[in-house]
Structures are given as structure tokens and as C-alpha cells.
Design a protein around this motif. Structure first.
Motif, PDB file in Angstrom:
ATOM      1  N   ALA A  38      74.095  10.730  40.561  1.00  0.00           N
ATOM      2  CA  ALA A  38      73.128  10.133  41.467  1.00  0.00           C
ATOM      3  C   ALA A  38      73.748   8.907  42.127  1.00  0.00           C
ATOM      4  N   MET A  39      73.328   8.617  43.351  1.00  0.00           N
ATOM      5  CA  MET A  39      73.860   7.458  44.055  1.00  0.00           C
ATOM      6  C   MET A  39      73.634   6.173  43.262  1.00  0.00           C
TER       7      MET A  39
ATOM      8  N   ILE B  70      78.625   9.895  48.095  1.00  0.00           N
ATOM      9  CA  ILE B  70      77.195  10.234  48.107  1.00  0.00           C
ATOM     10  C   ILE B  70      76.492   9.471  49.224  1.00  0.00           C
ATOM     11  N   ARG B  71      76.827   8.216  49.372  1.00  0.00           N
ATOM     12  CA  ARG B  71      76.197   7.404  50.414  1.00  0.00           C
ATOM     13  C   ARG B  71      76.539   7.951  51.801  1.00  0.00           C
TER      14      ARG B  71
ATOM     15  N   HIS C 195      74.414  10.918  52.585  1.00  0.00           N
ATOM     16  CA  HIS C 195      73.014  10.584  52.825  1.00  0.00           C
ATOM     17  C   HIS C 195      72.802   9.890  54.175  1.00  0.00           C
TER      18      HIS C 195
ATOM     19  N   GLU D  43      74.014  18.783  42.845  1.00  0.00           N
ATOM     20  CA  GLU D  43      73.850  17.523  43.572  1.00  0.00           C
ATOM     21  C   GLU D  43      72.583  17.535  44.417  1.00  0.00           C
TER      22      GLU D  43
ATOM     23  N   TRP E  88      69.962  14.577  43.835  1.00  0.00           N
ATOM     24  CA  TRP E  88      69.695  13.691  44.968  1.00  0.00           C
ATOM     25  C   TRP E  88      68.236  13.814  45.418  1.00  0.00           C
TER      26      TRP E  88
END
Length: 422
Positions: free
Chosen positions: A96-97, A108-109, A112, A253, A257
Motif C-alpha cells: 500500500a502507498m 505507487i504514487r 495514482h 495491487e 490500493w
């Protein structure tokens, strides 16, 4: 008296905070603990957690390179079923971020970022406005019906609307409906998510919390594996990136997420809207914000005084750390007190001052972990507050029912906000 460790640094004194959820307001206790010392130790699960309370040290901790948010650093004793940090999947399944650092977090960022781009945020804001208008129409119709009902011993209407709970009738409905649409969830998911997340975050029954975590994970995993019931949205967009040999993301993921977006996009946003309207309704109409600029500032001051996460998420010391002369030992789990850092010395829990306009608050974090959805959260809250105050300018707190909070040291919300609309 400070105790000096063998490193020559002071040992953080021990104090207490309410670490189990309940029907109370944690804020006075959090601020009292913060007055004990700049860094304190809290008994937690038979061990200790360190809490950084001094505003300048909080800023240092939020960006400290040896205070990491890597899920692999969580000690075994914290992997208790029912705790959010203990419910994180293994990193080989998905990260998770909020519990990643370095390259993992940056990746991940980056994935998103398009979802929360300025253009998308503007588009999402339009959808929030539609939902706000719909919920306000329902409140207005309900209020009109209650005024037209005969009063006791009378053949005519009472002329006064029935009491509503602004939390359940308005503020939490908005982000739940919006995040469901944003993700592309089926219509029946809203009711399911509300019940599950209430138990997950606020129940003191840890077996029930464990069951709720499993229920939420199972629901999201089911949608990801069989997206037929889904509408076009973020989940289907992420799934499109998980197909083929050059897939950018995995199905695991997408599950993890999505879970993160549900919790941060729904619960904390609803809490912010509730607290913003609480501060407005407890004041005369003339003292409430009117212009868009004043409403935006009002929301910022609410973020300062009522951060939905008084302590955000765990960090872990990767080496012995000197923080303001206090030792944070290697391996220590660390929280930062946003509740204390947002206030000047001596400020109490009830310190909302509209003219402060939220200046200097850290409720969205700092540095690389600054909340990626901050702009959208602000926009949702502003639309919701503006809509309510303009539709019901004479609304006021009810005197027949008390305002109620539920919280623990990491999360806090209003559960009952009783109001009369006319």
C-alpha cells in the motif's frame, strides 16, 4: 525527571493515550499527553510505542530518513488481527502507498497521480456537487414533511422540522456515494461498505474487527476477480493496466490500493465535513462562512483543530535516533501527534478560531507522504459545507440531543451531530 539512557539521550517519559476505540472524544487526552514531554512513550499491546508531540519535532519526524513506513518493519507483536497495520497483506502480494517508502512508494504514487490530476479533480468535483444537491433535496423534502405534520394536540403543522443526525443523514453519505462512483462499485456496495468500515475502524470488539477486515478484503477481491458488476471507474482503469505481459500493476495491487482509497476517501472526508458543519452550527448564522474563500478557510481551520487522523500512520526507526535529545531506539514503532503539532502551546481541544484559517496545519502530512488526495478532499468538503449552509441558513444544533464523538488515539469522528434545519 528525565532518565538518561546509555546513549546519553533522554528516555521518553511514559504516559497514556486512549488506544482502544469508544464513544468518547480522544482529543483532550491526546493534548494532555503531549504536554508531558516533546516525545513520550505509550503502553501499547504489552510493549511501547513512541509518540512525537512537539511541533518542530513532528516536522522533523515526518521527513526523517531513518523513520520509515515500510510494511516489512512492522514487529511481530503489532501484527494483531483487527489492527489496521496488522491487517496489511505481505509485501509480495502488494504494498500500500501508506506503508511503503523509497522506490515502492514512488512507483505507487506515480500510478495514482493520473487519477487525482487537476483535470480529474475538477471533474470529480462536479460529480460531488450533483450528489450534494441530491442529498440536500432529500433533507429539504424530509424537513417540509415534518413541518406539515400535525403537532401534539393541534390540527395543523408544528412549523418546526424534525431533528436530524447530520452525520448519518448527510455528511458521511456524500463521500461514500462519491468514492463508490469514482471506483465504479455496484450500487448495493454503499450500504455494505458503511457497515463494514464502521466496525473495522471504531469497534472495540477485535474479533469483529478482524471479521470486518476480511469482509472488506473479500468484497474488493471479488470485484477485482470478477469485474462484471462494476461500472467504469478507477478499478476497471487499474485492471486495464494489469493485463498482458507488460502489465503496470498486479491484481493484488488493485485490491490493496482500492482498500486504501475506500478508507481514506470515505471515512476521513466524512469526518472533515461533519466537524466543519459542527463548528458552523454551534455559532450564530452571522458568524458562519459565506463566501467561497471563507468556506475554504473554514475547512482549513477545521483540518487544523479536528484532524480526522490525530496520529496518522506508523513509522519505524531503522537505527537509534536522536530526536530533540530523546532516544527513539532502533525498531521502535513511532506515531507523530498531528493533533498537538497543529496547535500553539497552551491551546486546548476546543480552539477553533475562524481567523486562523488553518495556518500551518499538518493534517495532510509533509514531505513525500503528503496526502496525494488532499486537493480532492478539500474540494469535497468545501462543496458539502457550502451547499448545506446555503440551503439551510437557519439550521442550528438541537438542544434535545447531545453531540457525540467516537475515537481512539489514531482516528476520530463525530458520530452524532443533531440539528434542526429550520
Amino acid at each position: 525527571m528525565n532518565v538518561t539512557t546509555k546513549t546519553g539521550l533522554a528516555q521518553a517519559p511514559e504516559t497514556t493515550m486512549p488506544t482502544d476505540p469508544g464513544l468518547f472524544d480522544c482529543m483532550p487526552d491526546l493534548l494532555a499527553a503531549a504536554r508531558v514531554a516533546p516525545v513520550v512513550r505509550i503502553p501499547y499491546l504489552g510493549h511501547h510505542a513512541w509518540v512525537v508531540c512537539d511541533p518542530e519535532l513532528v516536522r522533523a519526524a515526518l521527513t526523517h530518513p531513518q523513520l520509515e513506513k515500510d510494511i516489512t518493519l512492522v514487529p511481530d507483536w503489532m501484527r494483531r488481527p483487527g489492527l489496521m497495520v496488522g491487517s496489511q497483506p505481505p509485501p509480495e502480494y502488494a504494498r500500500a502507498m501508506i506503508m511503503s517508502d523509497g522506490e515502492h512508494h514512488a512507483r505507487i504514487r506515480r500510478l495514482h497521480a493520473p487519477v487525482l490530476s487537476p483535470r480529474n479533480t475538477e471533474r470529480w468535483g462536479e460529480r460531488v456537487g450533483v450528489k450534494v444537491d441530491g442529498f440536500l433535496d432529500e433533507l429539504e423534502q424530509s424537513s417540509s414533511r415534518s413541518r406539515s405534520r400535525p403537532g401534539p394536540g393541534s390540527g395543523s403543522g408544528s412549523g418546526q422540522s424534525a431533528e436530524i443526525n447530520v452525520v448519518t443523514d448527510y455528511t458521511h453519505r456524500i463521500p461514500l456515494a462519491f468514492i463508490s462512483e469514482m471506483l465504479g462499485l455496484p450500487p448495493e456496495a454503499e450500504r455494505q461498505l458503511r457497515g463494514i468500515t464502521d466496525v473495522m475502524l471504531y469497534s472495540s470488539d477485535y474479533p469483529a474487527r478482524t471479521e470486518a477486515v476480511g469482509a472488506l478484503f473479500g468484497a474488493v477481491e471479488g470485484w477485482v476477480r470478477d469485474p462484471a458488476p462494476l461500472r467504469d471507474g478507477v478499478i476497471t482503469g487499474l485492471l486495464a493496466s494489469s493485463d498482458g505481459p507488460d502489465a503496470a500493476v498486479t491484481e493484488g495491487e488493485v485490491v490493496v490500493w482500492t482498500l486504501g482509497m475506500i478508507i481514506t476517501g470515505y471515512e476521513t472526508t466524512g469526518s472533515l465535513i461533519s466537524a466543519s458543519l459542527y463548528e458552523a452550527l454551534r455559532r450564530p448564522a452571522a458568524q458562519r462562512p459565506r463566501s467561497d474563500e471563507d468556506i475554504a478557510a473554514w475547512v482549513e481551520e477545521t483540518l487544523r483543530v479536528h484532524p480526522p487522523f490525530p496520529h496518522p500512520t506508523w513509522r519505524f526507526a531503522t537505527t537509534d535516533i536522536d530526536l530533540g535529545g530523546y532516544l527513539i531506539p532502533k525498531g521502535a514503532p513511532v506515531q507523530v501527534s498531528i493533533a498537538a503539532a497543529n496547535r500553539k502551546p497552551g491551546e486546548e481541544a476546543d480552539s477553533f478560531t475562524a481567523d486562523r484559517r488553518g495556518q500551518g496545519h499538518l493534517s495532510f502530512g509533509l514531505g513525500m507522504h503528503y496526502c496525494i488526495g488532499a486537493s480532492l478532499v478539500r474540494l469535497e468538503a468545501q462543496i458539502a459545507v457550502r451547499g448545506f449552509l446555503r440551503r439551510f441558513p437557519h439550521a442550528r444544533l438541537s438542544t434535545a440531543t447531545a453531540v457525540e464523538w467516537e475515537s481512539e488515539w489514531m482516528i476520530r469522528r463525530m458520530s452524532v451531530l443533531p440539528a434542526l434545519l429550520t
